[in-house]
Structure formats: C-alpha cells, structure tokens
Write an enzyme that holds these catalytic residues in place. Structure first.
Site, PDB file in Angstrom:
ATOM      1  N   ARG A  38     -19.596  74.701   8.023  1.00 29.44           N
ATOM      2  CA  ARG A  38     -18.682  75.200   9.051  1.00 29.44           C
ATOM      3  C   ARG A  38     -17.646  76.164   8.473  1.00 29.44           C
ATOM      4  NH1 ARG A  38     -17.966  69.856  12.905  1.00 29.44           N
ATOM      5  NH2 ARG A  38     -19.541  70.487  14.417  1.00 29.44           N
ATOM      6  N   LYS A 209     -26.296  58.749  19.840  1.00 30.07           N
ATOM      7  CA  LYS A 209     -25.368  58.842  20.980  1.00 30.07           C
ATOM      8  C   LYS A 209     -26.151  58.920  22.284  1.00 30.07           C
ATOM      9  CE  LYS A 209     -21.978  61.511  18.374  1.00 30.07           C
ATOM     10  NZ  LYS A 209     -21.649  62.934  18.167  1.00 30.07           N
ATOM     11  N   GLY A 362     -24.394  67.441  14.779  1.00 28.77           N
ATOM     12  CA  GLY A 362     -23.767  67.364  13.457  1.00 28.77           C
ATOM     13  C   GLY A 362     -24.654  66.668  12.442  1.00 28.77           C
ATOM     14  N   GLY A 385     -21.878  68.758  20.196  1.00 28.95           N
ATOM     15  CA  GLY A 385     -21.500  68.542  21.594  1.00 28.95           C
ATOM     16  C   GLY A 385     -21.497  69.834  22.388  1.00 28.95           C
TER      17      GLY A 385
HETATM   18  P1  ADP Z   1     -26.306  64.316  15.974  1.00 33.65           P
HETATM   19  O1  ADP Z   1     -25.019  64.228  15.205  1.00 33.65           O
HETATM   20  O2  ADP Z   1     -27.372  65.054  15.259  1.00 33.65           O
HETATM   21  O3  ADP Z   1     -26.066  64.799  17.356  1.00 33.65           O
HETATM   22  P2  ADP Z   1     -26.119  61.521  16.645  1.00 33.65           P
HETATM   23  O4  ADP Z   1     -24.688  61.544  16.249  1.00 33.65           O
HETATM   24  O5  ADP Z   1     -26.435  61.267  18.058  1.00 33.65           O
HETATM   25  O6  ADP Z   1     -26.877  62.829  16.132  1.00 33.65           O
HETATM   26  O7  ADP Z   1     -26.875  60.389  15.834  1.00 33.65           O
HETATM   27  C1  ADP Z   1     -26.966  60.392  14.448  1.00 33.65           C
HETATM   28  C2  ADP Z   1     -27.211  58.997  13.968  1.00 33.65           C
HETATM   29  O8  ADP Z   1     -28.308  58.426  14.645  1.00 33.65           O
HETATM   30  C3  ADP Z   1     -27.566  58.911  12.510  1.00 33.65           C
HETATM   31  O9  ADP Z   1     -26.462  58.390  11.812  1.00 33.65           O
HETATM   32  C4  ADP Z   1     -28.780  57.977  12.480  1.00 33.65           C
HETATM   33  O10 ADP Z   1     -28.654  56.989  11.496  1.00 33.65           O
HETATM   34  C5  ADP Z   1     -28.761  57.385  13.862  1.00 33.65           C
HETATM   35  N1  ADP Z   1     -30.081  56.914  14.328  1.00 33.65           N
HETATM   36  C6  ADP Z   1     -31.226  57.617  14.417  1.00 33.65           C
HETATM   37  N2  ADP Z   1     -32.237  56.855  14.858  1.00 33.65           N
HETATM   38  C7  ADP Z   1     -31.733  55.612  15.029  1.00 33.65           C
HETATM   39  C8  ADP Z   1     -32.295  54.360  15.440  1.00 33.65           C
HETATM   40  N3  ADP Z   1     -33.560  54.241  15.756  1.00 33.65           N
HETATM   41  N4  ADP Z   1     -31.460  53.299  15.511  1.00 33.65           N
HETATM   42  C9  ADP Z   1     -30.152  53.413  15.180  1.00 33.65           C
HETATM   43  N5  ADP Z   1     -29.573  54.569  14.790  1.00 33.65           N
HETATM   44  C10 ADP Z   1     -30.353  55.648  14.712  1.00 33.65           C
HETATM   45 MG    MG Z   2     -23.430  62.805  15.172  1.00 37.91          MG
END
Ligand code: ADP
Ligand code: MG
Length: 405
Positions: A38, A209, A362, A385
């Site tokens: 970033r 999320k 992220g 987001g």
């Molecule tokens: P991003 O930041 O890419 O938008 P999120 O914040 O929604 O993604 O999610 C990231 C997290 O999701 C990671 O820390 C990962 O460990 C978790 N994750 C991925 N698959 C699973 C799962 N099956 N169960 C629990 N957590 C998960």
């Molecule tokens: Mg995230």
C-alpha cells in the site's frame, strides 16, 4: 471518470496539499511492516506532487482504535519511517492528529517536504471514551483538517467505501478536491470487471467474512458467468442444503440467503467445492480430504481439496476475466495453503496475456504476494472492502465527494 484528478491541478508550487493515503499496512507481532504494497502504490501521487513543488500533509488510518490502549501498537511512526526510506524527500512525523503541535509542524513545512500526522483513528477514542470523531465524520474535525491545506487529494482507495472525516469530511470542506493516481488506477482496473468484462467472467469468492461477502454474490450473479465459492463461505451454502458441516465456519442468519441464491441460480452459475480438507480442531495438522457429503459432525473444513481445485482450474482456464476476493482456505497454516496456492498457480499458468485477473481482499492479496505471485496477476487491488463495494454495484462515498470534472 467524471471526477477531477491531479491533471486538474495547476500552479501548485508552494501550496499545501492534504493527501489522504491508505497506509493501513499489516504489522507483525513486533510492530514491523509485513507488506508494504500500500505504501508503494501511493508513491506515484506523492512523487508527482513533490515534483511540482507542493508541501504535502499526509493523513491515514492504521487498524482500528476501539480503546485507549490500542494506540500503543497503532502509531503511524513506523510507516513514516518506511516512507522516508523510499523517497529522497524529507518525511516529518508529528505524533498528534490536531492542535498546536500539528499547526506548528504545518507552518514549518517547506516545498518538497512531507508531514505525516498520527493515525486519524486516534480521534475515535479521546481520554478513554469512544467518540468516533474520525469514523463518524465529526464536522469540527473535518473542518480542522481541511483548514490545514489549500488542496485536497484523496488517494486512499482502501477506505473509499467509508464516509469518514479524513476523506468525505475534508472533501466537503475544500474548494479544490481531486482523486490521486492510485484511485484512478483502481477504478480503471475494476471497471474492466464490473462494466466491460471480456467474457467469460469468473468470480472467485472465499475468506472468512461471510456476512460481508455473501451480499456481493447477488450482483456477481448478474455480471459474472460463473461464481466459484471457497473458504469459509462454502459451509453456509452446504448447511443451507441440509448437509453436515461439523464445526466449520457458518453464519446461521445467512442460511436462507445462501439457499435463495442456489434456488434461483437457474443458469447454474454458482459452483461449490466438491471436496474439503477436514480436521478435528483448528490447528495446523494434516487433514483428511473428504467429499462434501462425508464431513463428520466432529470435524471442520479448513480448505478446498484437489478435486475442487481440478474443477475450478478448468473453469478458470476457459475464462477471459477473473476477479478473486478471499482465500480458499486457512492459508496461514501450511496444511491449508494448498487451495489458495493452487488457484494462484492456475491463474499464473494461464498468464496475463490471455486472462485479465484481479485479486482484491486484504488477506487474499497478501497471500498471493507472499506466495510469490505478485506479478502474475493483471492487478492486485489495495482495497478489499472498497473493491467488494464496486463489485456489489455500489458507489463509493469518498469518491462521490470529490468534485466533478
Ligand atoms: P480477504 O481479506 O481476502 O477479503 P477475509 O478477511 O474474508 O479475506 O478472510 C481471510 C481469512 O479467511 C484468512 O485469515 C483465512 O484463514 C480465513 N479462512 C479461509 N478459509 C477458511 C475456512 N474454511 N474456515 C475458517 N477460516 C477460513
Ligand atoms: Mg481480511
């Protein structure tokens, strides 16, 4: 784009330019910067303004401030130092967000120099009380910050979906407010997905999320040709179909929404995993790969399996555009990085000349960078987001607040 940009700024030599950047970088346990993407992505705007002789006042948030003690680990000082190393210009840091120290530092600022204020979200907690002056766009704070400069440049794409004092608030109080080069770039790239995709367009949605992301699927089902589900999101879909998901991540109040997506998906756009990496507890241990009908009630799913990877690979290889948000599994654990890494490899192997690929989110972006794929995507978005909001078909308030061209 109908918004003013740096191209609209004339004669800015000696002018005080307030730049809202997104320096919300991940820090490790020792407070060191884990991933400086970033900061790097903000450099074009900063360098361009410095070259034109402006005095820069930088504002950013870092993490969330919910209580006084959060401030100890969320100072932007470490970021100011990192920025100083990346530039020839002097970067000064003031450990306040307003008041005499800030006023004095702004007065002392010379042409071609940078002043960075402390974390804007320190304003959210005052003497132990949660006041959310930054996060609720307090009018006095917005006016104070706006008065520090002559021109406002918003280049913080990562917070553009929020209406805060340091973006919307300042813009509303300035005579001149434009977007920076990073926001321009992000909008141009995401536009290639949202408005004029080369088809087939494949969306990949994963991560943890679920409640934040499940809503985006409604719009993705309109604009995409396929929607591949992975990560924690999968289990809400499986449970909505009455399947056993054990202790896997589920959002029970989204079951009917997930079910309605599947029921109304007459074109067969949604793809769910067919096999899952199962373990007894949330730990980095060797999984058993099971078909989704064989998950036991005492297990949880932490990654997609090889059959799912093979299925998704075929779909990605036939696509011309891919947009990806959220890892396929708990990639932080070696045993569950397989799904995320395999999808990265698939996209890398097709190559950016055949496939326009964007990764947002992220954690998914930093996973791809850490795994060594940072130059294998057409674009890695700096805003999770904010890019999701665009994929949902929403307008971003901090960009709307910028003056029209
Ligand atoms: P991003 O930041 O890419 O938008 P999120 O914040 O929604 O993604 O999610 C990231 C997290 O999701 C990671 O820390 C990962 O460990 C978790 N994750 C991925 N698959 C699973 C799962 N099956 N169960 C629990 N957590 C998960
Ligand atoms: Mg995230």
């Amino acid at each position: 784009m109908n918004k003013k940009t740096l191209d609209n700024l004339k004669d800015i030599e000696g002018k005080k330019v307030i730049v809202r950047v997104d320096f919300n970088v991940p820090l490790d346990k020792n407070g060191n910067i884990n991933d400086d993407n970033r900061i790097l992505m903000a450099l074009p705007t900063i360098k361009e303004l410095l070259k034109k002789g402006a005095k820069l006042i930088l504002l950013s948030h870092l993490g969330r401030i919910k209580k006084e003690s959060d401030k100890a680990t969320k100072s932007l000082k470490v970021v100011a130092e990192a920025l100083n190393q990346k530039l020839d210009a002097t970067v000064k840091f003031v450990d306040s967000t307003r008041g005499v120290a800030v006023d004095e530092a702004v007065k002392d600022l010379n042409e071609g120099q940078i002043l960075m204020l402390e974390n804007t979200r320190f304003e959210d907690v005052q003497n132990g009380e949660v006041v959310n002056y930054e996060s609720k766009n307090n009018p006095n704070l917005a006016k104070y910050w706006a008065n520090l400069g002559d021109i406002f440049v918003n280049d913080a794409f990562g917070t553009a979906h929020r209406s805060h004092a340091s973006n919307v608030g300042i813009a509303n109080n300035m005579k001149i407010a434009v977007v920076g080069r990073l926001i321009e770039l992000e909008l141009r790239m995401l536009n290639k997905v949202v408005n004029e995709p080369k088809r087939p367009l494949v969306a990949i949605i994963g991560g943890a999320k679920v409640s934040d992301k499940i809503n985006v699927i409604a719009n993705l089902l309109k604009i995409a040709d396929k929607v591949l589900i992975g990560g924690g999101m999968s289990y809400t879909f499986f449970k909505s179909l009455g399947k056993e998901v054990g202790d896997s991540l589920v959002e029970n109040d989204k079951l009917s929404l997930a079910k309605s997506y599947l029921d109304n998906d007459h074109a067969g756009k949604i793809e769910l995993p067919v096999d899952i990496a199962c373990v007894k507890e949330f730990a980095d241990t060797k999984p058993t790969y099971r078909a989704i009908d064989n998950i036991s009630s005492s297990e949880m799913g932490l990654d997609i399996g090889p059959k799912t990877v093979a299925k998704y690979k075929k779909i990605i290889e036939s696509a011309q555009t891919v947009v990806w948000n959220g890892p396929m599994g708990v990639f932080e654990f070696k045993n569950f990085a397989f799904g995320t890494e395999s999808i990265c490899k698939t996209i890398a192997n097709v190559g950016t000349d055949k496939l326009f690929s964007i990764i947002g989110g992220g954690d998914s972006a930093s996973a791809a960078i850490k795994m060594g794929f940072h130059d294998k995507f057409s674009y890695i978005s700096t805003g999770g987001g904010a890019s999701l909001a665009l994929l949902e078909g929403k307008k971003l308030p901090a960009i709307e607040a910028i003056h029209n061209n």
